[in-house]
Every structure is written in C-alpha cells, then in structure tokens.
Motif scaffolding. Structure first.
Motif, PDB file in Angstrom:
ATOM      1  N   ASN A 821       0.814  -1.223   0.006  1.00 37.79           N
ATOM      2  CA  ASN A 821       0.180  -0.078  -0.068  1.00 37.79           C
ATOM      3  C   ASN A 821       0.877   1.211   0.022  1.00 37.79           C
ATOM      4  O   ASN A 821       1.987   1.156   0.309  1.00 37.79           O
ATOM      5  N   GLU A 822       0.190   2.376  -0.122  1.00 35.81           N
ATOM      6  CA  GLU A 822       0.924   3.659  -0.284  1.00 35.81           C
ATOM      7  C   GLU A 822       1.523   3.936   1.089  1.00 35.81           C
ATOM      8  O   GLU A 822       2.588   4.466   1.044  1.00 35.81           O
ATOM      9  N   ALA A 823       0.983   3.583   2.039  1.00 39.65           N
ATOM     10  CA  ALA A 823       1.646   4.070   3.501  1.00 39.65           C
ATOM     11  C   ALA A 823       2.958   3.327   3.614  1.00 39.65           C
ATOM     12  O   ALA A 823       3.960   3.879   4.170  1.00 39.65           O
ATOM     13  N   GLN A 824       3.055   2.327   3.482  1.00 39.30           N
ATOM     14  CA  GLN A 824       4.343   1.288   3.543  1.00 39.30           C
ATOM     15  C   GLN A 824       5.374   1.858   2.521  1.00 39.30           C
ATOM     16  O   GLN A 824       6.532   2.120   2.897  1.00 39.30           O
ATOM     17  N   ALA A 825       4.738   2.125   1.340  1.00 41.21           N
ATOM     18  CA  ALA A 825       5.704   2.908   0.360  1.00 41.21           C
ATOM     19  C   ALA A 825       6.421   4.281   0.966  1.00 41.21           C
ATOM     20  O   ALA A 825       7.658   4.532   0.912  1.00 41.21           O
ATOM     21  N   SER A 826       5.473   5.185   1.425  1.00 41.35           N
ATOM     22  CA  SER A 826       5.801   6.402   1.947  1.00 41.35           C
ATOM     23  C   SER A 826       6.889   6.431   3.110  1.00 41.35           C
ATOM     24  O   SER A 826       7.751   7.050   3.216  1.00 41.35           O
ATOM     25  N   GLN A 827       6.767   5.324   3.815  1.00 37.96           N
ATOM     26  CA  GLN A 827       7.770   5.140   4.976  1.00 37.96           C
ATOM     27  C   GLN A 827       8.880   4.709   4.466  1.00 37.96           C
ATOM     28  O   GLN A 827      10.084   5.022   4.995  1.00 37.96           O
ATOM     29  N   ALA A 828       8.880   3.690   3.708  1.00 35.34           N
ATOM     30  CA  ALA A 828      10.243   3.148   2.973  1.00 35.34           C
ATOM     31  C   ALA A 828      11.090   4.194   2.398  1.00 35.34           C
ATOM     32  O   ALA A 828      12.288   4.267   2.501  1.00 35.34           O
ATOM     33  N   VAL A 829      10.559   5.405   1.862  1.00 38.55           N
ATOM     34  CA  VAL A 829      11.161   6.420   1.093  1.00 38.55           C
ATOM     35  C   VAL A 829      11.852   7.131   2.263  1.00 38.55           C
ATOM     36  O   VAL A 829      12.876   7.537   2.189  1.00 38.55           O
ATOM     37  N   LEU A 830      11.216   7.436   3.293  1.00 33.12           N
ATOM     38  CA  LEU A 830      11.710   8.202   4.443  1.00 33.12           C
ATOM     39  C   LEU A 830      12.999   7.579   5.034  1.00 33.12           C
ATOM     40  O   LEU A 830      13.956   8.010   5.377  1.00 33.12           O
TER      41      LEU A 830
END
Length: 934
Positions: A821-830
């Motif tokens: 999902n998008e939440a996991q992807a955004s956390q991985a970017v950070l």
C-alpha cells in the motif's frame, strides 16, 4: 489464608518428590535441569528486553512506524509487561485506528484485570473508543455481553438495553453477522422474563402482571423488528418466533418478512461474491456499494461502506467517496466528522482527504482553533509531493479568506489571513524546497491569489504590485501569460500608467510569445494613448520583434546545419560501406575465386539491402544485440540456406550457399497476428532455434509453426515468429516475456504490423505515478533481488521487486519495489533514501516516470522558433525526474535538438503533463477577444 494454603501445598509436594527419588543423584540431576532451563529462559528474556528497548527507541525516532507498534505490543504481551503494554497500545491508538483483532486483545486483557467498579468504568471507556474506529459486529457483541456483567448495579438493565440498541443501529443490518446481535438481545430479554415469572402456584400481583406483559411485548417487538430486515438464516428466526409466540403472527409482520426475504435474495449474490473473493475484495465491495446506492437506503449504504473500509482502510479513494456521500446526503455532524477523522488517520499522506476534512469542519461550524490545529496536523502528515503542500495551504487560506469581513478596513481575521499568506510563502520556500528540491508552486499561485485579495477586496494596489514584482523575480518574467495576468489586475483595479509600464516590461522580458504582449501594448495605446505613447510603443515593439526574428533565424540556421551534417555523415557511412564491399569483392576476384552469374547478382542485391539497414550491424556468429528498428523493418521471414553445393575446388570444404535466391522467403500472414507472438533478443549462437523454442512455448499451448529469421548468409538473426493453434495460447505465451534463455532475457510481444500501427509500443510497465511503488537508483551492480528484498521488507510487505537490466541481462543499478500500500511505500522512502548498500549511496523515491512524448517534426520546428518550454519538475525533484524510466531497448532515437540563444533546449520533451503539447498559436484577433472577455 489462600496464600498460606498455597505455600503449604507446595511444601508438601516438594517433600513427596524428594521422598520418591534419590536425594543425592536425583536431586543433583533435577537441579542441573532446572539450571539449564532457567539459563535458557534468562537468555530469551534478555533478548526480548533488548528487542523491546530497540523498538521503543525506533518509535521515539519515527512514531508513525505501524509495524514497529505491532511488534512492540506483541513482545510486551508475551512478557506480561502490563503497564508498558497498556502505554504502548495507548500511543498506537492515538496515531492509528486499531484493527478489530488489536482491540479485542486489548479489551480482553483489560477485562481480566477489571474487578472494581472504577476499573469497569475504564473498560466501558475503552469500548467506546473501540466502536468508533471501525464498525465491527464482534466488538459490539463483546461490549453488550460485558455490560450484562454490571446488571446488578443501579440502572444496569437500562444500560445494557441502551448498548444493545446502539449496537443494532450500528451493525443490526449486517446481512451475515447481524443475526448474532439480535439473538443475544433476545436472550437477554428472555432471561429477564424468566426472573419476572411468579413462583409456581402463586397468583401474580397487578404490578407483576403488568411487568410480565411489558417484557413479553419487548420480545415480540424484537422478533418483529428482526424479521423485517434481510439477514442470513432469517427463516430459522421466523420458525423460532412461531414456536415461541402463543398468538398468531400478525399479518404486517408476515408481509415485512416476505419483503425482507425478497431483498435478501437480491443481496445474496453480492454476499456470496464477498465470501468467495480474496482480500481486499475491493471490486466486490464496490459492486455492492453501487447496488445499495441504487436502492437508496442511507443506513444500508453507510453500513456497506463501513464494511468495505474495515478491509480496505488504506484505500484513499474509498474514503473520499464515502466522505463525499456523507457530506452530500446524510449531513449528520457527528457521523460526518468522525468519518473524516478516521480517513486522515488511516491515509495521512493523501492531501485530498485533509482538504475534505477542513471543508467539513467549516461546513458544520467547528471552532476556528480546532480547524487551525487540524491544519497543523495536516502539515506534519508527510505528503509525498511538493504540490500537495501547495494544495493544503491553498485550502486553508481559502477558509481564512471566507472568515474576513472586507467591509471593514482592518480586522483580526484580515491580519490573520495576511499572516497566513506570508507564512505559506515562507513555508514553501524553506520546508518544501529543502525536502523536494522544488517549491511545488513555480507559477506562484499562492502569491497571485494574495495579490488578487489585496487588489480586489482590500483596495491595496501597492501591496499587490509588490507581490507581482516578487513573482516576476522568481523566473516568471519570460512568460507572456504571467505578464497578462498582472496586466489584467492593473486594468481592473489599477491605472493606465501602471498598465503601460507593465506592458513595456513585458515586451522587453517575454521570450515565449512576445508577439502577444506587443499586440496588447499597441491595443492599449490605440485606445487610450497619446501620439507620443503610440510612437514609443511602435518603436519598442518593432525593435523587440526584429531581435526575436533574428534570433529565430539563427536558431533555424543552426538546426538546418545540424540536419545537413547528419545527412552528410549518413552519406559518408553509406559510401564507406559500399567501398568496403566493393574492395572485398575485388579481392575475392583477384585470388581467382570463380563466381556464377547468380552470385554476382546476389552481391548487388545484398549491397542494396546493406545500405537500407541501420549502421549498427551484427556479426553472423557473434552474440550481439538486435536493434528494435531491425525488428520493426523486417517484413519477410527467411528460412535456412539451401542445400549445400560442392565447390569447384576439391581442396576446399563444402559450405552453405550464400546466394539470397537459394534462401526461401516465407511471408508473414498478418491475418494470423492474433495467434502469433514476436520473440526477440535471442542469442545469435542458438543452435536449432525451432527445437529450442518449441520446447519452451509448448507449455502455453499447441505450437503450429516457429519461423526463425536468418540472414542471407544463413545465420540466425536472434528473433522469430511463434504461431499457435489458438489465440488463448498466444496470450498465455506473453507471460514468458523477459524469461532468461541461454543467458539473455527473451522478449515476447504481440505480433503487430508496424506499418498499420506505427504508434504501437511494447512496454508493459506503468509510466504514470504509482504511490505504492518505489524507484531506487544507485544500486551496486552486484545487488541481487533477494538482498534488496531483505532490506525493503523491514518497512512493509513487499509484493514485487524488478531489477532493471540491459538487453544482455546485466543490471543497471536501478530497481522498482512494489509495496502492499501507499503508507508502507511512503515510510520506506523516508527510511531508505540515502541508505548505503555495499558502499553505494542509493536514492529512493515514489515511482513517477516523467512523460517522454516528443512532438512531431513540424511541431518541433515551430517549437524551436517560438517557445522555450517551461521547466516543471516532478515529485522527485530536479535531478531525479530527468532519469528516463523506459529501458533503452524500447526507446526511439530522437530528432536533432536545436538550442536557443541562451542555451536552453528548445524542443526538449516536456517534464510534466501540462507541457506535452505545444500551446496553440493565437491570432491577434483571438488574443484581443480573450482580453476583452476578461
């Protein structure tokens, strides 16, 4: 007393054990075993304590790490750290809505520890929080059953009934799980009925008789209410009512029951689809929602939305549709604001949900301080694009503007609005540009709106002019549309002198459409100017246009010169190849090699074919790569060389004939494109490609024919056509694309006639923004898929990883990682951006490939003469968006690029969807009409 009894029992057990065994040998052995087990337990306990400490430190750095919260709660529950466990759950519930499983575990733990009345009240408060996160029948049922335990307290019965009624309102319409709540409610009322029955043989008093009648009517009412709702197994409920009731069932109840049965039959296909589907069942839920929307029952629509969101809580679009329905249809303040709050807690990275929330709060008259606090939370939500911050600021500024009474010269609300405008400009400059390397607002829309507010609503043109001066200094002075926006503002709220001054500056600075601003200046002077003003304007515009035409002429000459150079180089290459073939032919003739007339003809034919092919050729026995242009230009299929012919010289070995006429030409039947696939990027050294590929493709279906393509010398050219018996097999064969065959990734694509479909391109990966997928660059070439997965899975559930390779299968240091999902992807970017892997610092961003659409030649020529495309950067900033997301093997060679006078590329591809097409050139009449309409 209980403690003393336990100690005595333990002592007696120990004496018995020592008496039965040998105190010396047995005792030593058991002590040793106890020592080992206690040692293992201590080691495990220490490991768990260290892991708990690590997780707590990680959460202190990033409190929004969802998986870290789950791991910590699991460990604390395992270790029995009740105080820390309660604190960890509390922190997680403040940041995220908790799932049904987490709430039930928490509630059961608290129920076990609650013995006093005060502790029971805390459990009630916890239940109230739990039922607000998601609509879960199990939690409501647990809540109602727990409340029955307090029936002995004052008002206990009424409290239980109140909770049951709320539960029925929330989930009583649940087709598959609602029946359990109705039955539990009836059992409770039946239990009360049993306690109200008089003792056997006694005569009930009038008060007892009235209470009995009242209780019986309650149960009757519950049965009738339930039978009017479409629920699974409602036939059994009807039979139970018939058996329980002493009186006949009323006709209205039977009528409502039959109507509910009909409704149940309509709902069953959707419920069965949900039961048979795999998580997240989004498509099935959407079909169910559409069905309920047509029926129009608000309670049922709300329930099906809530059921869908319980399983798809991280889908922003679903939240947006639900909130829009509540905003426009139900309009119940508590319900609407609760849904909006849950939406932004589940999907905090989605700016649209925050904007919807702010509007809903304003719509329902929420206090200004609460709306301001919510806006501050939105700024800290961690949006993934710079433009998201512009949107949330603009929404908040719109809200502040609506609060101002502009009939007053000055007010607290007006000062707050101006302060917010100034803060927004500073925030985008400092915070957003540092994070994204771009402001997200290159056109300065916020400053433009500020200037409009000052000019139109506050009558403060001086401040508006200051703002527009600031806008122009940020690189916007070269765009005609920016100057015309300023001119229109001056025209409406300023004076002629400032209009004239703005247009003179526009004529001097504009580089994209100078003719437009020149025409506007002349129109102004024609209407309002003096003769001196007219002469000055004519002279200024003529001088400017003369310089512009001169610059365009120079650019056109450079472009023509580059084109001539390319043509000359191509002619030289062509001549060089012809000379090499001629010298080779002459050399063979000098050594006395005899050739037939057919062979001579073949030499001339082969030379023409050589000239038509691209300059990059491959050796017949090499393992080089086949250009895509070669594949597209191939119109015929050639078999192997003909039968070998003995040479006139007995000393020479027999070799295949090189005559092109001896090679049978097999034409491709375009009517069979639907059952044929095109296979390329195969090894030139592949022996018996028909046999090799037939074994490979037979797994997809029956193969009718495999037609490999050979050169005129009889060597395999690395590509072929595979024809199947049916279309289904051909479609299944596309799944073998990129399969490694003899060390090279094999390309399998549909068979399409490029002459009829020139725009057809085979590229199976998305070229648009994918918020759940990451683009990683800077990877070491030795990094494997497994190593990268080990790094990424610490930040979420990794669904797929694709390492980008060249046509030879060698890695390029790039990868795409798809999360759940998008939440996991955004956390991985950070977490991963800037990470070092094998001494390589990687760059990580949300996958958002820039558009690479090139204009055709005619438009490219006009673009080089009239416009400099504006540079708009994507979500990954200036550097990253310049990377081409398309493999080079699938790209086309671009046209020669012309340069403008200032060195900027004139016909470079746009970096934003807004720049993919050249603006339509307007005539002077069209332009004047546009201005007059404004």
């Amino acid at each position: 007393m209980a403690a003393a009894g336990a100690e005595a029992a333990a002592a007696a057990e120990e004496e018995k054990r020592m008496a039965e065994g040998d105190p010396e040998s047995g005792g030593d052995s058991e002590d040793e075993g106890d020592s080992d087990s206690s040692g293992d337990g201590e080691d495990e306990e220490k490991e768990n304590e260290a892991e708990i400490q690590r997780l707590e430190e990680q959460l202190s750095i990033n409190a929004f790490d969802y998986n870290c919260h789950l791991d910590l709660i699991k460990l604390l529950r395992q270790e029995g750290e009740l105080v820390k466990l309660r604190r960890a759950r509390q922190k997680m519930s403040e940041l995220f809505p908790l799932t049904e499983e987490i709430w039930l575990d928490w509630l059961k733990d608290e129920i076990k520890m609650a013995s006093e009345i005060s502790e029971r009240e805390k459990v009630y408060e916890l239940f109230e929080r739990a039922v607000k996160d998601y609509i879960c029948p199990e939690i409501w049922l647990e809540y109602a059953q727990y409340s029955i335990g307090g029936i002995g307290q004052e008002g206990g019965i009424e409290k239980v009934r109140s909770i049951f009624e709320r539960a029925l309102t929330a989930v009583g319409l649940h087709v598959t799980k609602g029946t359990a709540l109705w039955e539990a409610y009836r059992e409770f009322e039946n239990a009360i009925l049993e306690t109200a029955q008089p003792a056997p043989g006694s005569v009930p008093s009038p008060e007892q008789q009235q209470m009995l009648c009242s209780q019986l009517e309650r149960i009757h009412t519950l049965f009738r209410r339930q039978l009017g709702i479409p629920l699974l197994d409602m036939e059994a409920s009807y039979a139970e009512y018939e058996e329980w009731s002493e009186d006949p069932i009323p006709e209205t109840t039977i009528k409502n029951y039959k109507k509910a049965l009909q409704q149940l039959e309509k709902c069953k296909p959707y419920e069965e689809a949900l039961l048979g589907a795999e998580t997240p069942k989004l498509a099935e839920y959407q079909a169910y929602i559409d069905f309920e929307l047509k029926a129009g029952d608000p309670a049922r629509i709300q329930l099906i939305y809530e059921r869908a969101l319980a399983e798809n809580c991280l889908v922003p679009d679903l939240w947006a549709r639900y909130n829009q329905y509540l905003d426009r249809q139900l309009k119940v303040k508590e319900l609407v604001l609760s849904a909006h709050d849950r939406a932004v807690r589940n999907c905090p990275w989605t700016v649209g949900l925050w904007i919807q929330y702010l509007l809903a709060m304003e719509r329902h008259g929420v206090d200004h301080c609460i709306i301001s606090d919510m806006f501050e939370k939105a700024l800290n939500a961690g949006f993934i694009q710079a433009t998201d911050y512009v949107e949330i600021w603009q929404a908040y500024l719109d809200y502040l503007r609506r609060r101002v009474d502009f009939t007053q010269d000055s007010s607290k609300e007006l000062e707050e609005l101006r302060s917010a405008f100034a803060r927004a400009v500073e925030y985008l400059k400092q915070e957003v540009e540092e994070r994204f390397s771009e402001s997200g607002d290159p056109s300065c829309t916020i400053m433009q709106n500020w200037a409009r507010v000052e000019a139109r609503l506050c009558n403060n043109m001086q401040k508006a002019r200051e703002l527009w001066d600031n806008i122009m200094t940020k690189g916007n002075a070269k765009y005609a549309n920016m100057w015309l926006e300023y001119y229109n503002l001056e025209r409406a709220h300023g004076d002629t002198q400032h209009c004239r001054k703005a247009l003179h500056r526009a004529v001097q600075c504009t580089s994209d459409y100078p003719e437009h601003v020149c025409e506007v200046l002349l129109t102004l002077e024609r209407i309002e100017g003096t003769l001196e003003d007219w002469d000055a304007a004519v002279q200024k515009t003529e001088n400017r246009l003369a310089r512009v035409n001169e610059q365009r002429a120079k650019a056109a000459e450079k472009e023509a010169a580059l084109a001539r150079q390319e043509e000359e180089k191509a002619e030289q290459r062509k001549q060089s190849r012809a000379e090499k073939k001629a010298s080779k032919k002459a050399k063979k003739n000098r050594v006395g090699e005899k050739r037939k007339a057919d062979d001579d003809d073949e030499g001339e034919w082969g030379q023409e074919e050589e000239e038509e092919q691209p300059s990059k050729r491959h050796k017949g026995d090499g393992d080089g790569l086949l250009l895509e242009e070669d594949m597209e230009l191939e119109t015929g299929l050639f078999g192997r060389s003909g039968p070998e012919k003995p040479d006139h010289s007995t000393n020479q070995k027999e070799k295949p004939s090189t005559s092109r006429k001896d090679v049978p030409k097999v034409l491709h039947d375009s009517s069979k494109d639907n059952i044929t696939v095109f296979v390329s990027n195969l090894s030139y050294n592949m022996t018996d490609p028909e046999v090799k590929l037939k074994e490979l493709f037979e797994s997809c279906g029956e193969v009718a024919q495999i037609r490999p393509v050979f050169s005129n010398k009889g060597t395999f050219r690395g590509y072929c056509y595979v024809e199947f018996k049916d279309e289904k097999s051909a479609l299944q064969a596309l799944g073998l694309d990129r399969k490694v065959v003899e060390g090279r990734p094999m390309f399998v694509s549909p068979c399409v006639d490029k002459n009829k479909n020139p725009d057809f391109k085979v590229f199976r990966y998305s070229t648009t923004l994918e918020k759940h997928k990451l683009f990683i660059s800077g990877l070491p070439f030795s990094c494997t898929k497994e190593e990268l997965e080990d790094i990424c899975k610490a930040h979420g559930n990794v669904k797929d990883i694709r390492l980008v390779t060249n046509r030879a299968g060698k890695p390029k240091g790039l990868a795409y990682v798809e999360f759940e999902n998008e939440a996991q992807a955004s956390q991985a970017v950070l977490k991963m951006d800037g990470l070092t892997i094998k001494e390589h610092v990687i760059k990580v961003a949300i996958s958002n490939p820039p558009l690479r659409k090139l204009p055709d030649k005619a438009e490219a020529g006009r673009a080089s003469q009239f416009a400099v495309p504006r540079q708009i950067y994507g979500a990954r900033g200036k550097g990253r968006t310049q990377l081409s997301m398309m493999p080079r093997a699938l790209q086309r060679q671009s046209n020669p690029v012309a340069k403008a006078e200032n060195g900027m590329v004139q016909n470079s591809p746009a970096t934003s969807s807004e720049r993919t097409e050249e603006p339509k050139k307007m005539s002077n009449a069209d332009f004047a009409k546009m201005l007059l309409n404004k």
